[in-house]
Design an enzyme around this catalytic site. Structure first.
Site, PDB file in Angstrom:
ATOM      1  CG  ASP A 140     -26.906  21.121  48.066  1.00 32.52           C
ATOM      2  OD1 ASP A 140     -25.802  21.114  47.886  1.00 32.52           O
ATOM      3  OD2 ASP A 140     -27.716  21.471  47.400  1.00 32.52           O
ATOM      4  CG  HIS A 199     -27.545  26.440  41.367  1.00 32.98           C
ATOM      5  ND1 HIS A 199     -26.748  27.157  42.019  1.00 32.98           N
ATOM      6  CD2 HIS A 199     -27.660  25.210  41.897  1.00 32.98           C
ATOM      7  CE1 HIS A 199     -25.758  26.302  42.434  1.00 32.98           C
ATOM      8  NE2 HIS A 199     -26.290  25.081  42.403  1.00 32.98           N
ATOM      9  CB  ALA A 215     -27.999  17.686  36.738  1.00 32.53           C
ATOM     10  CB  SER A 216     -32.802  20.917  36.527  1.00 31.94           C
ATOM     11  OG  SER A 216     -32.791  20.025  37.814  1.00 31.94           O
ATOM     12  CG  ASN A 219     -25.514  18.194  43.531  1.00 37.13           C
ATOM     13  OD1 ASN A 219     -24.939  17.017  43.481  1.00 37.13           O
ATOM     14  ND2 ASN A 219     -25.424  19.150  44.263  1.00 37.13           N
ATOM     15  CB  VAL A 220     -31.456  16.486  39.936  1.00 39.49           C
ATOM     16  CG1 VAL A 220     -32.751  16.976  39.260  1.00 39.49           C
ATOM     17  CG2 VAL A 220     -30.515  15.997  38.986  1.00 39.49           C
ATOM     18  CB  THR A 248     -34.625  23.273  38.571  1.00 45.13           C
ATOM     19  OG1 THR A 248     -33.935  24.177  39.321  1.00 45.13           O
ATOM     20  CG2 THR A 248     -35.872  23.857  37.910  1.00 45.13           C
TER      21      THR A 248
END
Length: 286
Positions: free
Chosen positions: A81, A177, A208-209, A228-229, A231
């Site tokens: 990533d 982020h 996405a968090s 994407n996750v 946090t």
């Protein structure tokens, strides 16, 4: 089982879903993510942060994840990533990563595309390449509160995809982020324009968090096939450790039980992530 990330994401979009991609800094977390994937009968992507993939230890970690993914009963992909170093990209691919985010998003669009092309030359055709276009604020390994920054320009998308030959495209449409400053607001009109400009190239939603469930369910409708996750997963782990650490200490430094608490928290979160990435309909460009 070994799976091609582009195939997995495309299949998910056709089935009106997106594939959750979860950051894994350690093997215990990765195992819990895969076990939850198997229970749900849904594919998952193990994201390897660049810090976790670096050096000899990182190379060994990626190789271990590759074996874990190959042994899984569900499709599991291993992706490096946010890589900005071509040497790290080459090392991770050699160690077993089957996908890479070649992150040139801090560069002008033409230089960004050139960076992704150079990554392709290093890893060959067998590795799926994700590119990122637009400036996504925040840091990836620590959770800070931040507001949205520069967004993806739909007019730049066709030229970037043609020049870079990226298989997937990460976009900036109000996502960040870390923690969101205020209520997250995704710019759906812009996302729809990007989706139209990208054609059949699947889009990726980073950060996405903290995004409400209603938005994540809507995401596949706008071509988002990978979510994407990081946090929220880390927050779940930290909350569990804070809640149970002293108890396990008093029970004779019961590290095994604490690890079970840790992996249970990861498993619950992964199951939730699978549920939040399903939509009722997903029109695709032809």
């Amino acid at each position: 089982m070994r799976a091609n990330m582009l195939d997995v994401v495309t299949t998910a979009l056709d089935a009106r879903t997106a594939v959750p991609a979860l950051s894994t800094y350690d093997f215990a977390t990765a195992q819990a993510v895969v076990e939850a994937s198997e229970r749900a009968g849904r594919p998952v992507i193990l994201l390897v942060p660049s810090k976790a993939a670096a050096g000899t230890g990182g190379r060994r970690f990626v190789t271990a994840l590759r074996h874990l993914a190959d042994d899984a009963a569900t499709p599991v992909c291993v992706q490096l990533d946010h890589a900005v170093d071509l040497g790290l990209i080459e090392q991770a691919a050699a160690a077993g990563a089957d996908a890479v985010l070649a992150d040139g998003s801090a560069l002008p669009a033409a230089e960004n595309a050139e960076f992704v092309t150079r990554a392709r030359e290093l890893v060959g055709p067998g590795v799926v390449l994700e590119g990122e276009l637009g400036s996504l604020p925040g840091t990836k390994d620590t959770a800070r509160t931040t507001g949205p920054g520069g967004m993806t320009d739909p007019d730049e998308v066709p030229g970037f995809l043609t020049a870079s030959r990226a298989d997937l495209l990460a976009v900036a449409v109000g996502n960040v982020h870390g923690h969101y400053q205020g209520i997250p607001r995704l710019h759906w009109g812009r996302l729809e324009q990007i989706c139209e400009a990208a054609g059949r190239t699947p889009l990726v939603l980073h950060g996405a968090s903290g995004i409400p469930e209603t938005m994540l369910v809507r995401a596949p409708l706008a071509g988002i096939g990978k979510v994407n996750v990081n946090t929220e997963l880390r927050a779940a782990i930290f909350a569990t450790l804070a809640d149970r650490c002293e108890e396990r200490r008093s029970q004779g430094l019961d590290l095994w039980a604490l690890l079970e608490d840790w992996t249970a928290a990861v498993g619950e979160f992964t199951t939730l992530a699978h549920g939040l990435t399903t939509a009722e309909a997903c029109p695709r460009n032809t």
